[in-house]
Enzyme design. Sequence first.
Site, short mmCIF file in Angstrom:
data_model
loop_
_atom_site.label_atom_id
_atom_site.label_comp_id
_atom_site.label_asym_id
_atom_site.label_seq_id
_atom_site.Cartn_x
_atom_site.Cartn_y
_atom_site.Cartn_z
N ASP A 271 59.07 32.78 67.71
CA ASP A 271 58.71 32.98 69.11
C ASP A 271 59.60 34.08 69.69
OD1 ASP A 271 61.16 31.80 69.55
OD2 ASP A 271 60.36 29.94 70.36
N SER A 272 59.41 34.38 70.96
CA SER A 272 60.11 35.52 71.55
C SER A 272 61.47 35.14 72.13
CB SER A 272 59.27 36.10 72.68
OG SER A 272 59.26 35.18 73.78
N GLY A 273 61.71 33.84 72.26
CA GLY A 273 62.95 33.39 72.88
C GLY A 273 62.81 33.09 74.36
N GLY A 274 61.76 33.64 74.97
CA GLY A 274 61.64 33.51 76.42
C GLY A 274 61.50 32.07 76.91
N ASP B 190 57.40 36.96 77.04
CA ASP B 190 56.54 36.68 78.18
C ASP B 190 57.31 35.82 79.18
OD1 ASP B 190 56.65 34.39 76.64
OD2 ASP B 190 54.64 33.74 77.20
N GLN C 191 48.81 34.59 79.63
CA GLN C 191 49.35 33.72 80.67
C GLN C 191 48.30 33.59 81.78
OE1 GLN C 191 51.84 31.75 80.68
NE2 GLN C 191 53.15 32.46 78.98
N ASP D 59 51.70 24.75 67.15
CA ASP D 59 53.05 24.29 66.80
C ASP D 59 53.43 23.24 67.81
OD1 ASP D 59 55.54 25.17 68.74
OD2 ASP D 59 53.77 26.42 69.04
#
Lengths: 376, 376
Positions: A93-96, A147, A190, A267
């Site tokens: 994932d992006s970490g956001g 995001d 989103q 997931d």
Amino acid sequence: MTRQVAFHLKATDGAAPTGELVLPRGVIRTPAFMPIGTAGSVKAMFLDQVRALGTDVILGNTYHLMLRPGAERVAALGGLHEFIRWPHPILTDSGGFQVMSLSALRKLDDDGVTFQSHIDGATHRLTPERSLEIQALLDSDIRMQLDECIALPAKREDIERAMRLSLKWAERSKAAFGSPEGRALFGIVQGGDDAQLRVLSAEALGDIGFDGYALGGLAVGEPQATMLRVLDVTTPALPVDRPRYLMGVGTPDDILESVRRGIDMFDCVLPTRGGRHGVAYTRMGKINLRNARHAEDSRPLDEAADWPPACDYSRAYLHHLVKAGETLAGMLLTWNNLAYYQHLMAGVRAAIADGRFDDFVAEVKEGWAGGDLPVL
Amino acid sequence: MTRQVAFHLKATDGAAPTGELVLPRGVIRTPAFMPIGTAGSVKAMFLDQVRALGTDVILGNTYHLMLRPGAERVAALGGLHEFIRWPHPILTDSGGFQVMSLSALRKLDDDGVTFQSHIDGATHRLTPERSLEIQALLDSDIRMQLDECIALPAKREDIERAMRLSLKWAERSKAAFGSPEGRALFGIVQGGDDAQLRVLSAEALGDIGFDGYALGGLAVGEPQATMLRVLDVTTPALPVDRPRYLMGVGTPDDILESVRRGIDMFDCVLPTRGGRHGVAYTRMGKINLRNARHAEDSRPLDEAADWPPACDYSRAYLHHLVKAGETLAGMLLTWNNLAYYQHLMAGVRAAIADGRFDDFVAEVKEGWAGGDLPVL
């Protein structure tokens, strides 16, 4: 934009799709469930067990790995696959999402987000470019754009602001991703529970062009009906030739209903987290092994299952392990839960290929509705 | 008193013995190391892994099992072997040691001991008769007499009182044991660090007659030299045709030095507890994976070992898992440690059989003295 990344849709049954996402490190059979490997470990599991259950891809969390052991360190050690001994595909994932849910003192601006580590309080910064740099250092197979994900319910203006920021970050993420051979980048839709914003986001992402499209900002507190309504309006607005990934979802029922609406990838922490808290997912629904009804029950969880934690151990023993706080409780129940999830996904794929998805779903739901075995 | 329980001494090298303790549920190759299965689980291990390492027998704790899930419940569920899915031999202790070390408000009298559970504060009573009844309900293969174990250093009069009480309880334990087919009862030598009391205890137990003889009250705080001196005087006073079990011991070095003095059986929490606290036992000695020196070390723990946790994963990954508190850290390190211990015991047995025990010990100690790999 294939670069050794190809998605083959093999069959559909209604809107339910089955196919293969082909990557150099392996083929992901879809619909796919990705177990969570947060900090370089699918908790309480050996990765060869995870693989043996039919797992084609696991998820790694950029937030956790950037803080500990650190992306540069993982890269120096040969990348995430080598580090954790999993040679098959990994999605990061992006970490956001974790920045917003786990870290302290986070501050979002148009360029990125600054936050303090939940481990040691150190200040870090994540931008679209840094997120993609970290994911490249980890050398994950599927990477996600940064995001902004907001909890529901939320005001439309907040949802729209976050959606538009996410679109800007989508463009920057794609530029930062570059065109690495055999690696995929997914954009993230989103727009909260607003149909118009979701469609706008999906179409704009399609115009930018990604290897796959995720739906973010769902399963964040809204009712299932809201989530499914968002899927109903969003999936038709996405490119038909790319996989769709519903992030953070979900219960077995969420998964069936989302596949029915065209989702290819999932997931969720439920099977692994539940396994560490005495919860077993079974053909007969969710069973809480902490419940005293199991204390003297010599029957297995589900004698019809062919994985050891479900058919080899008594409920009484599992209950005892849970009550005693034994590590083996989490090991056995996580194993059972991931086995159940992967068995369900295999059933989903076969049913779609055979054109009997509705019947399959009805049978599975009938099993859940029947409930657990009668008390002895 | 054999009743399908036979001990065959196959070879000795000096005083070091190797043989087989034959029980209906399996043969225990001696010298043997028994992993601790406290509350029906060898912590952080699947029992088939434990078996695959060459484990012939595990230990169950009467104290833990009587409190949870309860001996009568285990019996109703088919006995301990069926409950935990381990069809091979199990030794149970008497419960006495944990009563003294774990429970609250314990009160000892000549008849037994009354104590409060560390789990829920409920009052329980353990007598020689009740301990043997519990062990019969669990249906363990090797059962232990109830004894009183006191910490060292202690006054001679206290040591003697505990030793004489333990002898009385030995007689009562033997009577309570009866003569169940294929089950063994061990007496326990007490006497602290006093040579005269140890010999007196050993000889008196021999006169009563047991299937095996344990040395209790050692590894309770005294220096290794004290323990070895006690072994030097005690083992010659024990029957030559029965196995000797040194309770709660020990480090790999303790084990080698005790085998040299005629000990056949061991149990210890060190490999399992250490594994859950970042400690790895290896050919190069004890290694603390928490240490920052391992953080960027891509080398395995010991590339010469043939078990996965030692040869398949990098020290950097193990370090990361320990620091992150991942369950997998305990799973991998416990696995490594039990593999190391059982590999050591197999080497001990082979060396005695080949008449090269001293050389074997010298080689093993040379490896430890050489220390860990140089820092990269």
